[in-house]
Design a protein around this motif. Sequence first.
Motif, PDB file in Angstrom:
ATOM      1  N   SER A  26       1.036  -1.695   0.418  1.00  0.00           N
ATOM      2  CA  SER A  26      -0.017  -0.207   0.134  1.00  0.00           C
ATOM      3  C   SER A  26       0.836   1.358  -0.068  1.00  0.00           C
ATOM      4  O   SER A  26       1.849   1.157   0.637  1.00  0.00           O
ATOM      5  N   LEU A  27      -0.020   2.243  -0.071  1.00  0.00           N
ATOM      6  CA  LEU A  27       1.590   3.331   0.184  1.00  0.00           C
ATOM      7  C   LEU A  27       1.441   3.829   1.289  1.00  0.00           C
ATOM      8  O   LEU A  27       2.464   4.350   0.723  1.00  0.00           O
ATOM      9  N   ASN A  28       0.819   3.671   2.706  1.00  0.00           N
ATOM     10  CA  ASN A  28       1.116   3.525   3.684  1.00  0.00           C
ATOM     11  C   ASN A  28       2.231   2.599   4.151  1.00  0.00           C
ATOM     12  O   ASN A  28       3.638   3.089   4.808  1.00  0.00           O
ATOM     13  N   ASP A  29       2.642   1.654   3.380  1.00  0.00           N
ATOM     14  CA  ASP A  29       3.912   0.553   3.090  1.00  0.00           C
ATOM     15  C   ASP A  29       4.939   1.767   2.755  1.00  0.00           C
ATOM     16  O   ASP A  29       6.234   1.725   3.415  1.00  0.00           O
ATOM     17  N   ILE A  30       5.042   2.111   1.631  1.00  0.00           N
ATOM     18  CA  ILE A  30       6.221   3.072   1.401  1.00  0.00           C
ATOM     19  C   ILE A  30       5.760   3.997   1.602  1.00  0.00           C
ATOM     20  O   ILE A  30       7.319   4.000   2.154  1.00  0.00           O
ATOM     21  N   ASP A  31       5.228   4.546   2.280  1.00  0.00           N
ATOM     22  CA  ASP A  31       5.868   6.206   3.543  1.00  0.00           C
ATOM     23  C   ASP A  31       6.315   5.478   4.099  1.00  0.00           C
ATOM     24  O   ASP A  31       7.284   6.138   4.623  1.00  0.00           O
ATOM     25  N   PHE A  32       6.158   4.504   5.310  1.00  0.00           N
ATOM     26  CA  PHE A  32       7.175   3.674   5.758  1.00  0.00           C
ATOM     27  C   PHE A  32       8.429   3.238   5.317  1.00  0.00           C
ATOM     28  O   PHE A  32       8.944   3.796   6.280  1.00  0.00           O
ATOM     29  N   LEU A  33       8.720   3.196   4.653  1.00  0.00           N
ATOM     30  CA  LEU A  33      10.032   2.312   4.002  1.00  0.00           C
ATOM     31  C   LEU A  33      10.516   3.695   3.667  1.00  0.00           C
ATOM     32  O   LEU A  33      12.234   4.384   3.889  1.00  0.00           O
ATOM     33  N   LYS A  34       9.879   4.632   2.612  1.00  0.00           N
ATOM     34  CA  LYS A  34      10.676   6.740   2.909  1.00  0.00           C
ATOM     35  C   LYS A  34      10.653   6.522   4.294  1.00  0.00           C
ATOM     36  O   LYS A  34      12.206   7.484   4.420  1.00  0.00           O
ATOM     37  N   HIS A  35      10.394   6.578   5.170  1.00  0.00           N
ATOM     38  CA  HIS A  35      10.956   7.244   6.579  1.00  0.00           C
ATOM     39  C   HIS A  35      11.570   6.548   6.910  1.00  0.00           C
ATOM     40  O   HIS A  35      12.957   6.961   7.818  1.00  0.00           O
ATOM     41  N   GLN A  36      12.290   4.917   6.813  1.00  0.00           N
ATOM     42  CA  GLN A  36      12.981   4.276   7.253  1.00  0.00           C
ATOM     43  C   GLN A  36      14.167   4.595   6.370  1.00  0.00           C
ATOM     44  O   GLN A  36      15.585   4.841   7.192  1.00  0.00           O
ATOM     45  N   ALA A  37      13.322   5.187   5.599  1.00  0.00           N
ATOM     46  CA  ALA A  37      15.175   5.662   4.642  1.00  0.00           C
ATOM     47  C   ALA A  37      15.934   6.421   5.208  1.00  0.00           C
ATOM     48  O   ALA A  37      17.004   6.993   5.158  1.00  0.00           O
ATOM     49  N   SER A  38      15.281   7.129   5.227  1.00  0.00           N
ATOM     50  CA  SER A  38      15.151   9.198   5.549  1.00  0.00           C
ATOM     51  C   SER A  38      15.993   9.253   7.500  1.00  0.00           C
ATOM     52  O   SER A  38      16.637  10.232   7.579  1.00  0.00           O
ATOM     53  N   VAL A  39      15.495   7.781   7.897  1.00  0.00           N
ATOM     54  CA  VAL A  39      15.999   8.065   9.501  1.00  0.00           C
ATOM     55  C   VAL A  39      17.338   7.359   9.624  1.00  0.00           C
ATOM     56  O   VAL A  39      18.100   7.413  10.765  1.00  0.00           O
ATOM     57  N   LEU A  40      17.445   6.379   8.561  1.00  0.00           N
ATOM     58  CA  LEU A  40      18.725   5.299   9.485  1.00  0.00           C
ATOM     59  C   LEU A  40      19.884   6.023   8.058  1.00  0.00           C
ATOM     60  O   LEU A  40      19.816   6.692   7.510  1.00  0.00           O
ATOM     61  N   PRO A  41      21.066   5.747   8.716  1.00  0.00           N
ATOM     62  CA  PRO A  41      21.953   5.919   8.630  1.00  0.00           C
ATOM     63  C   PRO A  41      22.397   5.587   7.156  1.00  0.00           C
ATOM     64  O   PRO A  41      23.030   6.302   6.140  1.00  0.00           O
ATOM     65  N   VAL A  42      21.930   4.221   6.733  1.00  0.00           N
ATOM     66  CA  VAL A  42      22.295   3.279   5.394  1.00  0.00           C
ATOM     67  C   VAL A  42      21.792   4.509   4.235  1.00  0.00           C
ATOM     68  O   VAL A  42      22.005   4.239   3.340  1.00  0.00           O
ATOM     69  N   ARG A  43      20.479   5.674   4.504  1.00  0.00           N
ATOM     70  CA  ARG A  43      19.767   6.438   4.167  1.00  0.00           C
ATOM     71  C   ARG A  43      18.806   5.653   2.502  1.00  0.00           C
ATOM     72  O   ARG A  43      18.127   5.926   1.547  1.00  0.00           O
ATOM     73  N   LYS A  44      18.452   4.035   3.088  1.00  0.00           N
ATOM     74  CA  LYS A  44      17.986   3.425   2.351  1.00  0.00           C
ATOM     75  C   LYS A  44      17.515   2.290   2.419  1.00  0.00           C
ATOM     76  O   LYS A  44      17.138   1.579   4.649  1.00  0.00           O
ATOM     77  N   SER A  45      15.989   1.684   2.458  1.00  0.00           N
ATOM     78  CA  SER A  45      15.310   0.560   2.986  1.00  0.00           C
ATOM     79  C   SER A  45      14.547  -0.267   2.273  1.00  0.00           C
ATOM     80  O   SER A  45      14.557   0.359   0.482  1.00  0.00           O
ATOM     81  N   ARG A  46      14.453  -1.297   2.156  1.00  0.00           N
ATOM     82  CA  ARG A  46      14.063  -2.677   0.729  1.00  0.00           C
ATOM     83  C   ARG A  46      12.729  -3.400   1.525  1.00  0.00           C
ATOM     84  O   ARG A  46      13.214  -3.489   2.712  1.00  0.00           O
ATOM     85  N   VAL A  47      12.310  -3.928   1.300  1.00  0.00           N
ATOM     86  CA  VAL A  47      11.470  -4.770   1.203  1.00  0.00           C
ATOM     87  C   VAL A  47      11.425  -5.694   0.136  1.00  0.00           C
ATOM     88  O   VAL A  47      11.513  -5.570  -1.091  1.00  0.00           O
ATOM     89  N   LEU A  48      11.955  -7.318   0.556  1.00  0.00           N
ATOM     90  CA  LEU A  48      12.298  -8.186  -0.818  1.00  0.00           C
ATOM     91  C   LEU A  48      10.781  -8.957  -0.281  1.00  0.00           C
ATOM     92  O   LEU A  48      10.138  -9.580  -0.086  1.00  0.00           O
TER      93      LEU A  48
END
Length: 175
Positions: A26-48
């Motif tokens: 969902s768009l909420n799932d994508i928002d969650f991944l965007k949030h993770q990428a924005s707060v993590l030092p690696v600056r990225k996130s993903r779902v397999l």
Amino acid sequence: MIDEPSGFSKLSDAVFVADEAITTVSLNDIDFLKHQASVLPVRKSRVLLHGKPEQLLHEMLIVHTRGTYIQPHINQRSAKSFLVISGTMKLVLYDEDGSIQAHYRLSADDAEASVLIRLNRPYFHTLIMLSDTVVFLETTLGPHKETIYADFAPKPNEKGATEYMTWLEKQTDTV
């Protein structure tokens, strides 16, 4: 804090895996991944999306933020495709010696740009994020055995990585 999506298991703060027989995003799932990428030092996130690593088809919904450095690499097993869902990025292809072979602008926000690219054979490649956040689907064959990182470019946390990205952006600024 944005709630973690249901239907995904957490492998790390940046990596999640789909654990259902049918996976929806969902768009909420994508928002969650965007949030993770924005707060993590690696600056990225993903779902397999493919779940288990032994699957023959690997699909990953990936979020990268501007400034994310991906060391040029090659997956010698198969073809690969990228589908941009939001944002704008550049895909850079290299010859074996590290010279830039080609680069492509991919964007979900620009009607003149491509949203999808398929590489019908393996290439050394990297990505440059042109927007603050880029969401894309990467598809390749599995099971994933080994990524070969280019020795012509620095590792992500190595001295010279920032300078390499600056150089790369200048070399590919015509697209």
